[in-house]
Design a protein around this motif. Structure first.
Motif, mmCIF file in Angstrom:
data_model
loop_
_atom_site.group_PDB
_atom_site.id
_atom_site.type_symbol
_atom_site.label_atom_id
_atom_site.label_comp_id
_atom_site.label_asym_id
_atom_site.label_seq_id
_atom_site.Cartn_x
_atom_site.Cartn_y
_atom_site.Cartn_z
ATOM 1 N N ALA A 156 -12.978 14.785 2.499
ATOM 2 C CA ALA A 156 -13.436 15.934 3.285
ATOM 3 C C ALA A 156 -14.526 15.514 4.265
ATOM 4 N N ILE A 157 -15.507 14.735 3.782
ATOM 5 C CA ILE A 157 -16.597 14.331 4.687
ATOM 6 C C ILE A 157 -16.055 13.453 5.813
ATOM 7 N N SER A 158 -15.118 12.549 5.453
ATOM 8 C CA SER A 158 -14.636 11.636 6.492
ATOM 9 C C SER A 158 -13.822 12.387 7.548
ATOM 10 N N ILE A 159 -13.185 13.480 7.152
ATOM 11 C CA ILE A 159 -12.406 14.243 8.139
ATOM 12 C C ILE A 159 -13.329 14.895 9.169
ATOM 13 N N LEU A 160 -14.582 15.125 8.771
ATOM 14 C CA LEU A 160 -15.530 15.701 9.727
ATOM 15 C C LEU A 160 -15.749 14.779 10.926
ATOM 16 N N ALA A 161 -15.393 13.493 10.762
ATOM 17 C CA ALA A 161 -15.541 12.560 11.883
ATOM 18 C C ALA A 161 -14.593 12.907 13.020
ATOM 19 N N ASN A 162 -13.492 13.541 12.688
ATOM 20 C CA ASN A 162 -12.458 13.860 13.658
ATOM 21 C C ASN A 162 -12.752 15.225 14.273
ATOM 22 N N ARG A 206 -8.579 24.288 8.040
ATOM 23 C CA ARG A 206 -7.372 24.312 7.209
ATOM 24 C C ARG A 206 -6.859 22.902 6.987
ATOM 25 N N MET A 207 -6.856 22.111 8.074
ATOM 26 C CA MET A 207 -6.415 20.733 7.996
ATOM 27 C C MET A 207 -7.305 19.965 7.026
ATOM 28 N N LEU A 208 -8.627 20.224 7.089
ATOM 29 C CA LEU A 208 -9.569 19.544 6.209
ATOM 30 C C LEU A 208 -9.271 19.857 4.751
ATOM 31 N N ALA A 209 -9.072 21.124 4.454
ATOM 32 C CA ALA A 209 -8.852 21.525 3.061
ATOM 33 C C ALA A 209 -7.553 20.941 2.524
ATOM 34 N N ILE A 210 -6.481 21.077 3.303
ATOM 35 C CA ILE A 210 -5.172 20.626 2.816
ATOM 36 C C ILE A 210 -5.148 19.112 2.665
ATOM 37 N N THR A 211 -5.642 18.402 3.698
ATOM 38 C CA THR A 211 -5.568 16.941 3.652
ATOM 39 C C THR A 211 -6.410 16.381 2.518
ATOM 40 N N SER A 212 -7.634 16.875 2.359
ATOM 41 C CA SER A 212 -8.472 16.271 1.325
ATOM 42 C C SER A 212 -7.926 16.597 -0.066
ATOM 43 N N ALA A 213 -7.378 17.799 -0.242
ATOM 44 C CA ALA A 213 -6.778 18.119 -1.550
ATOM 45 C C ALA A 213 -5.583 17.210 -1.813
ATOM 46 N N GLY A 238 -5.360 10.876 12.025
ATOM 47 C CA GLY A 238 -6.325 11.814 11.453
ATOM 48 C C GLY A 238 -6.092 12.095 9.981
ATOM 49 N N ILE A 239 -4.859 11.931 9.516
ATOM 50 C CA ILE A 239 -4.552 12.122 8.094
ATOM 51 C C ILE A 239 -4.655 10.802 7.364
ATOM 52 N N LEU A 240 -4.328 9.735 8.089
ATOM 53 C CA LEU A 240 -4.264 8.422 7.475
ATOM 54 C C LEU A 240 -5.643 7.895 7.091
ATOM 55 N N TYR A 241 -6.619 8.034 7.995
ATOM 56 C CA TYR A 241 -7.863 7.308 7.745
ATOM 57 C C TYR A 241 -8.676 7.839 6.562
ATOM 58 N N PRO A 242 -8.685 9.184 6.296
ATOM 59 C CA PRO A 242 -9.412 9.590 5.082
ATOM 60 C C PRO A 242 -8.801 8.973 3.817
ATOM 61 N N ALA A 243 -7.467 8.846 3.808
ATOM 62 C CA ALA A 243 -6.810 8.235 2.658
ATOM 63 C C ALA A 243 -7.175 6.762 2.561
ATOM 64 N N VAL A 244 -7.207 6.080 3.715
ATOM 65 C CA VAL A 244 -7.573 4.658 3.714
ATOM 66 C C VAL A 244 -8.977 4.484 3.151
ATOM 67 N N LEU A 245 -9.905 5.354 3.565
ATOM 68 C CA LEU A 245 -11.286 5.244 3.062
ATOM 69 C C LEU A 245 -11.326 5.426 1.549
ATOM 70 N N CYS A 246 -10.575 6.403 1.053
ATOM 71 C CA CYS A 246 -10.549 6.623 -0.409
ATOM 72 C C CYS A 246 -9.978 5.399 -1.112
ATOM 73 N N PHE A 247 -8.896 4.837 -0.570
ATOM 74 C CA PHE A 247 -8.276 3.670 -1.203
ATOM 75 C C PHE A 247 -9.246 2.487 -1.206
ATOM 76 N N ILE A 248 -9.971 2.316 -0.106
ATOM 77 C CA ILE A 248 -10.939 1.218 -0.038
ATOM 78 C C ILE A 248 -11.988 1.389 -1.142
ATOM 79 N N CYS A 249 -12.539 2.610 -1.246
ATOM 80 C CA CYS A 249 -13.578 2.862 -2.254
ATOM 81 C C CYS A 249 -13.037 2.605 -3.656
ATOM 82 N N ILE A 250 -11.829 3.109 -3.926
ATOM 83 C CA ILE A 250 -11.259 2.939 -5.267
ATOM 84 C C ILE A 250 -11.019 1.464 -5.557
#
Lengths: 148, 508
Positions: free
Chosen positions: A104-110, A116-123, B390-402
């Motif tokens: 969630a925090i990292s999505i704030l970079a975008n 909605r995108m933040l909630a769905i993607t982070s979940a 925009g969807i990929l990079y938060p997942a990449v960050l989580c994977f890196i941390c894990i």
């Protein structure tokens, strides 16, 4: 009057400072002799070498000139904060919560991402991490706070 | 020692159903991660490392090896389609691969790089087969002076060859070596530069350093640039058929690339990226149509891709025979072996030959799998690239941390990722190359140890390094390289602008 390239000048100063840190910092450790080196010997002389290279880079900044790069404050702060949150939260609330907050925090970079995108993607990412790493790969990570 | 018997026994090991399965899993996941822009082989291997903790050592290496070269195969996909290198060593492929896409010929480019990758990989494996046993015989007589000289040569080569700013490259090597001194001193156990943190006693976690410097800084800069929804054209089988003149023009560049790659890969310190840059530059110079380069010349993708994959395979030569990792990713693989209690080096080949020969055989099987997999699956990898960043990079960050957390079960290491992520970001803005830093960090402690040991044996007399034939000639070569570099710097300082990097600016 030669112009000074800010990138090269900063680079030189950075390398110089790093070298100085190890050069002087290693003086607290036994140096030993060349035939029987102590723990301080190698970092001391690496520091000296680094200071020399820093000076060379600093000198070269006098002749080139390129525009200073852009800074990316928003992604920088958000991404680093998200990693910090992971380090802080994982030992306290487990993987799923930590991944949720980190994503969630990292999505704030975008800037373009909405709530909605933040909630769905982070979940979704938290769910994927849980299924993939805990359930399928069985890595030894606590998933929730009751697993701690 | 009968080499054919060894090769046969190697294939026996590699063809066990478990090894085949993990080899497949490795190349598949490797291609998957490699195809995603911004995740290189280093990140892919680091993230998947914890999975292999529970496998037996040969199988673990078979899988991680598959991830490594699979990622290098897959990396060319996003270079060609998006002009974004999937891994750093695929950057050169953008130069002519992306123009081919713009001309609607991405199918040919993807097909051709798959062939070039397979050719280069096979060449590298043949080198591994033929050179490794020879080097081992030789290496058994190596003393600390020889190890020291080999590594110093590799470090200087990594910092100076193909670099725009050799002084900055050298500074990064030295910075890496200084970071490598952090932790308990091997001889005395005295903690150096630990700032009172018990976690730093064993030194900085290599994975945390690599993930922070490369992974995190890459993510920050990519978000900073732009987050685009890429337009990707469909790739059909029919579109993969190259023109006849392209087939003819591909042979020699592929061969030259493979040779270059095998050479630079085998040197400790210089990895695939350098080989691809040099391969591209040579093709451009040799070509009768240098003006076509950068506009979709097939030579411009064949040579770098062949070099890249040859270098990946031959990087196993110094790792397995000397215990000196040939590249940053190899250092992670060596870490995997050490976790299993296996020390790579000349003794390994003597005492556990099945590990070496089994691995070498599995590499070739993996390359065949990639060839067979990739041509029908190109469509799948292409679709993968449609995932928005925009969807990929938060997942990449989580994977890196894990991944970083799991390697040592340490939240402290995740904090290090944060610090090194910031450092990597600043260094990249200041136009430093980060790969030399990582190589310096890996080889630094080994250089220090061998230097100390040699000086102890020679009672502080440095001339011993110069009079021993192997170490003497390597150090002379190193000095030559430094003199040449200085000459280049002085020559360029008279001109206004530095010489063009073969890569230029990866403009988007």
């Amino acid at each position: 009057m030669p112009r000074i390239d800010p990138v090269e000048a900063m680079s030189g100063l950075l390398v110089l400072a790093l070298g100085a840190f190890f050069y002087f910092g290693s003086m607290g450790y036994p140096m030993g002799t060349i035939g029987r080196m102590g723990p301080g010997f190698v970092p001391h002389w690496l520091g000296a070498l680094s200071m020399f290279l820093g000076a060379v880079i600093l000198l070269s900044s006098l002749r080139t000139n390129e525009p200073a790069p852009d800074l990316y404050w928003r992604p920088l702060v958000a991404v680093l904060a998200s990693i910090g949150a992971f380090a802080l939260l994982l030992p306290r609330i487990g993987l799923v919560g930590a991944a949720l907050v980190t994503a969630a925090i990292s999505i704030l970079a975008n800037r373009e991402a909405g709530w909605r995108m933040l909630a769905i993607t982070s979940a979704a990412i938290a769910l994927i991490c849980w299924v993939l790493f805990v359930l399928l790969l069985r890595l030894p990570i606590p998933a929730f706070w009751w697993d701690l | 020692m009968d080499i054919w018997a060894n090769i046969a026994s190697g294939f026996d090991v590699a063809f066990s159903s478990q090894n085949l399965m993990y080899c497949f899993l490795g190349v598949f996941l490797g291609t998957f991660f490699g195809a995603l822009p911004g995740i290189g082989s280093l990140a892919a291997v680091s993230m998947l490392l914890p999975i292999t903790f529970y496998l037996d050592p040969t199988t673990a290496l078979v899988m991680l090896g598959g991830v490594y070269y699979g990622a290098e195969y897959g990396g060319s996909t996003s270079s060609i389609l998006l002009n974004l290198p999937g891994t750093p060593s695929n950057a050169v492929t953008c130069l002519d691969g992306y123009p081919m896409t713009q001309q609607g010929r991405s199918g040919v480019a993807l097909f051709a790089t798959t062939i070039a990758s397979f050719f280069g990989g096979t060449f590298g494996i043949l080198m591994l087969y033929s050179l490794a046993p020879l080097i081992v015989q030789w290496a058994l007589q190596f003393g600390p002076a020889e190890y020291f000289a080999i590594m110093v040569f590799g470090l200087v080569a990594a910092a100076t060859v193909t670099q725009d700013a050799p002084a900055k490259g050298l500074a990064m090597v030295v910075a890496g070596m200084m970071l490598g001194t952090i932790g308990a001193d091997l001889n005395t156990g005295i903690a150096r530069f630990t700032f009172g943190y018990f976690e730093l006693h064993e030194g900085i976690s290599f994975i945390a350093l690599a993930m922070g410097l490369f992974g995190v800084s890459e993510v920050i800069l990519s978000i900073g640039h732009k987050i685009d929804k890429p337009f990707i054209q469909a790739v059909t089988f029919r579109s993969m058929i190259p023109r006849r003149d392209e087939v003819r023009r591909s042979g020699m560049p592929m061969l030259r690339g493979a040779g270059l790659g095998a050479f630079f890969g085998a040197l400790p310190g210089t990895g695939p990226s350098i080989a691809t840059f040099i391969g591209y530059a040579i093709e451009k110079r040799l070509s009768r149509h240098p003006e076509e380069f950068g506009k979709g010349a097939i030579e411009g993708i064949m040579s770098p891709e062949s070099a890249n994959n040859a270098a990946v395979q031959s990087a196993f030569i110094p790792t397995m025979t000397l215990g000196i990792p040939g590249s940053a990713t190899m250092a992670v693989m060596m870490g995997a072996l050490l976790i299993h209690g296996i020390q790579p080096g000349p003794q390994l080949m003597q005492e556990n030959p099945d590990i070496f020969w089994g691995l070498a055989a599995s590499f070739w099987i993996g390359n065949v799998m990639l060839l067979v997999l990739n041509i029908p699956l190109i469509g799948v990898w292409v679709r993968l690239l449609k995932i928005p960043y925009g969807i990929l990079y938060p997942a990449v960050l989580c994977f890196i941390c894990i991944g970083v957390y799991t390697v040592r079960t340490s939240a402290f290491d995740v904090v290090l990722v944060l610090l090194f992520g910031f450092a990597g970001f600043v260094l990249r803005l200041l136009r430093f190359e980060l790969a030399p830093l990582l190589i310096g960090f890996i080889l630094g402690p080994m250089v220090e140890e061998n230097f100390k040991r040699a000086m102890l044996i020679y009672r502080g007399d440095f001339t011993e390094f110069l009079t021993r034939p192997i170490s003497g000639s390597l150090l002379a070569l190193t000095a030559l390289l430094l003199v040449w570099t200085t000459w280049v710097i002085l020559r360029d300082s008279r001109r206004k602008r530095p010489v063009d990097h073969p890569m230029g600016e990866a403009d988007d």
